[in-house]
Design an enzyme around this catalytic site. Sequence first.
Site, PDB file in Angstrom:
ATOM      1  N   ARG A   1       0.717  -5.394   3.204  1.00  0.00           N
ATOM      2  CA  ARG A   1      -0.476  -5.981   3.809  1.00  0.00           C
ATOM      3  C   ARG A   1      -0.603  -7.443   3.394  1.00  0.00           C
ATOM      4  NH1 ARG A   1      -5.273  -1.599   3.000  1.00  0.00           N
ATOM      5  NH2 ARG A   1      -5.188  -2.238   0.822  1.00  0.00           N
TER       6      ARG A   1
ATOM      7  N   ASP B   1     -16.654  -0.948  -1.144  1.00  0.00           N
ATOM      8  CA  ASP B   1     -15.312  -1.332  -1.605  1.00  0.00           C
ATOM      9  C   ASP B   1     -14.369  -1.569  -0.429  1.00  0.00           C
ATOM     10  OD1 ASP B   1     -15.669   1.631  -1.476  1.00  0.00           O
ATOM     11  OD2 ASP B   1     -13.510   1.649  -1.805  1.00  0.00           O
ATOM     12  N   ASN B   2     -14.834  -1.295   0.788  1.00  0.00           N
ATOM     13  CA  ASN B   2     -14.043  -1.566   1.986  1.00  0.00           C
ATOM     14  C   ASN B   2     -14.621  -2.729   2.792  1.00  0.00           C
ATOM     15  OD1 ASN B   2     -12.321   0.535   1.398  1.00  0.00           O
ATOM     16  ND2 ASN B   2     -13.425   2.017   2.646  1.00  0.00           N
TER      17      ASN B   2
ATOM     18  N   LYS C   1       0.860  -1.184   0.000  1.00  0.00           N
ATOM     19  CA  LYS C   1       0.000   0.000   0.000  1.00  0.00           C
ATOM     20  C   LYS C   1       0.896   1.235   0.000  1.00  0.00           C
ATOM     21  CE  LYS C   1      -3.888   2.232   2.312  1.00  0.00           C
ATOM     22  NZ  LYS C   1      -4.885   2.138   3.390  1.00  0.00           N
TER      23      LYS C   1
ATOM     24  N   ASP D   1      -1.859   9.960  -6.608  1.00  0.00           N
ATOM     25  CA  ASP D   1      -0.504   9.527  -6.971  1.00  0.00           C
ATOM     26  C   ASP D   1      -0.197   8.096  -6.554  1.00  0.00           C
ATOM     27  OD1 ASP D   1      -0.193   9.722  -4.224  1.00  0.00           O
ATOM     28  OD2 ASP D   1       0.959  11.589  -4.303  1.00  0.00           O
TER      29      ASP D   1
END
Length: 522
Positions: A193, A270-271, A123, A135
């Site tokens: 992760r 999406d989480n 990440k 970015d």
Amino acid sequence: MLNLTIKDSFNKELPVDLVKDNTRRQVVEACFSFVKPKKTSNPKILHVSEDMASRLGFYEEKTSSEAFKNIFTGNEIYPNTNPYAMCYGGHQFGHWAGQLGDGRAINLFEVTHNKKNWALQLKGAGETPYSRTADGLAVLRSSIREYLCSEAMYYLGVPTTRALSLALSGDQVLRDVMYDGNPAYEKGAIVCRVAESFLRFGNYQIFTARGDLKTLKTLVDYTIKHHFKYLGEPSKNTYISFFKEVANRSLDMVIHWQRVGFVHGVMNTDNMSILGLTIDYGPYGWLEGYDHGWTPNTTDNTHKRYRYDSQPEIVLWNLYQLANALYPLIEEAEPLEAILESYQEEFPKKYLKMMHYKLGLFSPNEMDEKLIFNLEEVLHKTETDMTIFFRLLSSVSKNDTVKEAIRKIEKAFYTSSEVVGEIKKSWENWFQNYLDRLEKETVLDEERKAKMNTVNPKYVLRNYMAQLAIDDADKGNYALLNELYELLKKPYEEQPKYERWFAKRPEWARNKVGCSMLSCSS
């Protein structure tokens, strides 16, 4: 060489984005895009989770090697692997947002060790086709928070993704912390992760939304094959069973959140992990004062959609969206609706059972529900620290007077002088009922205390604690980062040498950025 056992499946068995350029775009009929991490200027590993490293087959000499540093900061690609970013969509704050995807996460590879398969991703390793206007990078403060929290949640017994390593990139990253038009450069950082899978509800939603049912079926079949194999071969009934498993796991996850007072802050679809794991640690927090209406997210401060007491309801809402996504494979609403109704029926039962354990009531009584409701009411009457209250409650004895019982938990009050008049009377009434209820328990006080202390943590990662570690790390001092990591590995133990962390949030942290409210800024 690290000598990992690589067993990639996601980027070998699923359809790939045929466009090879790393440009922002809509990616269609594909589950992922190949993309390489951005090389960093002067990477430095700050911390490694020794438990996670051992589960992956690493030994200490490997985690301190140049190869480890380079691979887990994106400067080298492990031989014969192909990093990628996943395509997914999602509902954000209740509204369909279309394509989202791994905008700042790059999946490296899958490792098999001791018959278990793990997916590893970086990440903050650079832009991807899903980065939109961002970015793809991350900064030290958010990376420390993610690293510490994912490991803390694991040791609390909450289903979660894990973290292997935390590193500085050596680069500066521009961020507007509070979205107030005052951007500043911060230290760049990268977290590795780890999870069995990083698939989210949004991975399935995107294909249904686009009418791409072929890719939807391919992804669902892949998910069942690799993560729910015990359900059997893909079929209509298997898809229904799959949805039920996801619902059950999601319910268990949110019960754990409520148990420890954790607030996710960004429960967009999406989480939401398809495996029922806590995923994506952004503006999260633990309740300080017990407050059902609290959210740690500045973006959510007005409507408080994702506040503490709404989390079970939001999980259900998100499951509705997943049901809609899976419906084309089932073409029958009734079994999906039955599963959603079952969630609604099961939550109060599981919540009640969880609260029984928190209160040390192991012989359920018909009056317990009222006792629990009354406690939640009285906890709101004056600012009372949730973690400290429930931990100290285990010290209350059946033979205590009401006055003695209140004295045992008074450290949990932020302002003891407020506990007078009607507030004091409410506490006295509740404790009288609680002591009467304990008389009906056959469990001895010491045994009850021991059991309560296995579900009521003594230590959690309070936002001010993380912020202190961030402030020190910004100055190049990582001692507190390591101390908190060690502390949070044993959250249910007394740990006398760390007693100073068994304390309420200090007043200086009440309204400090990073200690009370947080933004989604990385």
